[in-house]
Write an enzyme that holds these catalytic residues in place. Structure first.
Site, PDB file in Angstrom:
ATOM      1  N   PRO A 163       8.083  -5.430   0.953  1.00 56.90           N
ATOM      2  CA  PRO A 163       9.465  -5.324   0.457  1.00 56.90           C
ATOM      3  C   PRO A 163       9.899  -3.854   0.395  1.00 56.90           C
ATOM      4  CG  PRO A 163       8.080  -6.625  -1.039  1.00 56.90           C
ATOM      5  CD  PRO A 163       7.174  -5.986  -0.046  1.00 56.90           C
ATOM      6  N   GLU A 164      11.092  -3.580   0.907  1.00 59.65           N
ATOM      7  CA  GLU A 164      11.621  -2.215   0.888  1.00 59.65           C
ATOM      8  C   GLU A 164      12.823  -2.179  -0.069  1.00 59.65           C
ATOM      9  OE1 GLU A 164      12.163  -0.714   4.904  1.00 59.65           O
ATOM     10  OE2 GLU A 164      10.602  -2.036   5.659  1.00 59.65           O
ATOM     11  N   LYS A 207      10.713   1.797  -4.056  1.00 64.36           N
ATOM     12  CA  LYS A 207      10.287   0.394  -3.925  1.00 64.36           C
ATOM     13  C   LYS A 207       9.670  -0.118  -5.214  1.00 64.36           C
ATOM     14  CE  LYS A 207       8.919   1.486   0.812  1.00 64.36           C
ATOM     15  NZ  LYS A 207       7.755   1.630   1.692  1.00 64.36           N
ATOM     16  N   ARG A 218       1.795   3.425  12.420  1.00 64.55           N
ATOM     17  CA  ARG A 218       2.809   2.411  12.116  1.00 64.55           C
ATOM     18  C   ARG A 218       3.531   2.004  13.393  1.00 64.55           C
ATOM     19  NH1 ARG A 218       4.063   2.563   6.659  1.00 64.55           N
ATOM     20  NH2 ARG A 218       4.806   0.474   7.093  1.00 64.55           N
TER      21      ARG A 218
END
Ligand SMILES: [Zn+2]
Length: 275
Positions: free
Chosen positions: A2-3, A60, A265
């Site tokens: 979740p961002e 976050k 990433r």
């Protein structure tokens, strides 16, 4: 993970339903949350009888404030969920903490399959110190001038890493960094310090637009994300590059979206549109 938009959605849902409620019980159901407490943490029992005075987001992270200057600092990390459910609802083995209230049928549960998340029981002053030490400014509170300053200050970082670095700017993760860079037509490998005035302005506007639109659609539901009431978000339908490797670019409609690793990433972008 979740961002900012997902965490903001959760926080808004919880704030509306929990502010002013008094705690009947707070328990950890799994020893790993105990192990993640930092020195000087309180025992969960201390929250009994306290009233929730506020719930907010920073980056976050979620901060729940109680009277008596107590707080809970929650990070959902990869698979964490913080949601309200009927007290009678069966709990599975991935539910690691539970907060019950007086005169309220629902309880707040923290569920986390991969167990990277944490719930820290700290004084509000300690939480404030920690977030100010670990997190840069909020992208939606930053001015264009402040944004440009940060681009120059950390000019040797690639744009993807610059956006992901929570100490530079807080709340952006892998999905939104790709979506922001695509809409700004900037290559994720570019150095932050290499942008001209126009490009810096495009990145600033793109970040604001993408994050605001994602908040209005209650976030992106990829894998485990659900909001405070267990509902999925809608922004995943607006993703233009994230997880679209090999598909036609939605802007030029000729190139295919490619995936490259930057600092480990996965990063999705159009090699033609993003320069
Ligand atoms: Zn393209």
């Amino acid at each position: 993970m979740p961002e900012l938009p997902e965490v903001e959605t959760i926080v808004r849902g919880l704030r509306a339903r929990l502010t002013g409620r008094r705690v009947k019980a707070f328990v950890f159901l799994s020893p790993h949350l105990e192990k993640k407490q930092v020195p000087g943490s309180f025992r969960p029992e201390i929250y009994q009888g306290r009233k929730i005075t506020g719930i907010r987001r920073r980056g976050k992270m979620i901060i729940i404030s109680f009277d008596g200057q107590l707080g809970l600092l929650v990070h959902l990390k990869m698979t964490g969920q913080l949601f309200l459910t009927d007290a009678g609802q069966k709990m599975d083995k991935h539910t690691h903490a539970c907060l019950k209230f007086y005169r309220f049928k629902k309880e707040l549960r923290f569920r986390d399959i991969r167990k990277f998340g944490f719930v820290n029981c700290l004084a509000l002053t300690r939480i404030e110190e920690k977030i100010n030490r670990d997190l840069g400014p909020e992208p939606l509170s930053l001015s264009l001038a402040g944004f440009k300053l940060l681009l120059n200050k950390h000019g040797q970082k690639r744009l993807k890493n610059w956006l992901l670095d929570q100490k530079i700017i807080a709340g952006i993760g892998n999905i939104y960094s790709d979506e922001i860079l695509f809409r700004a037509r900037l290559n994720p490998f570019r150095l932050a310090g290499s942008l001209d005035e126009k490009e810096a302005g495009r990145l600033f506007q793109s970040a604001r637009r993408v994050l605001k639109e994602a908040i209005s659609l209650k976030g992106s539901s990829i894998s485990d994300y659900v909001d405070a009431l267990g509902n999925r978000g809608g922004f995943q339908k607006r993703h233009q590059v994230y997880a679209r490797e090999g598909k036609n670019c939605l802007r030029c409609r000729q190139e295919k979206i490619i995936r490259r690793k930057i600092n480990g990433r996965s990063t999705y972008f159009c090699p033609a549109c993003q320069s």
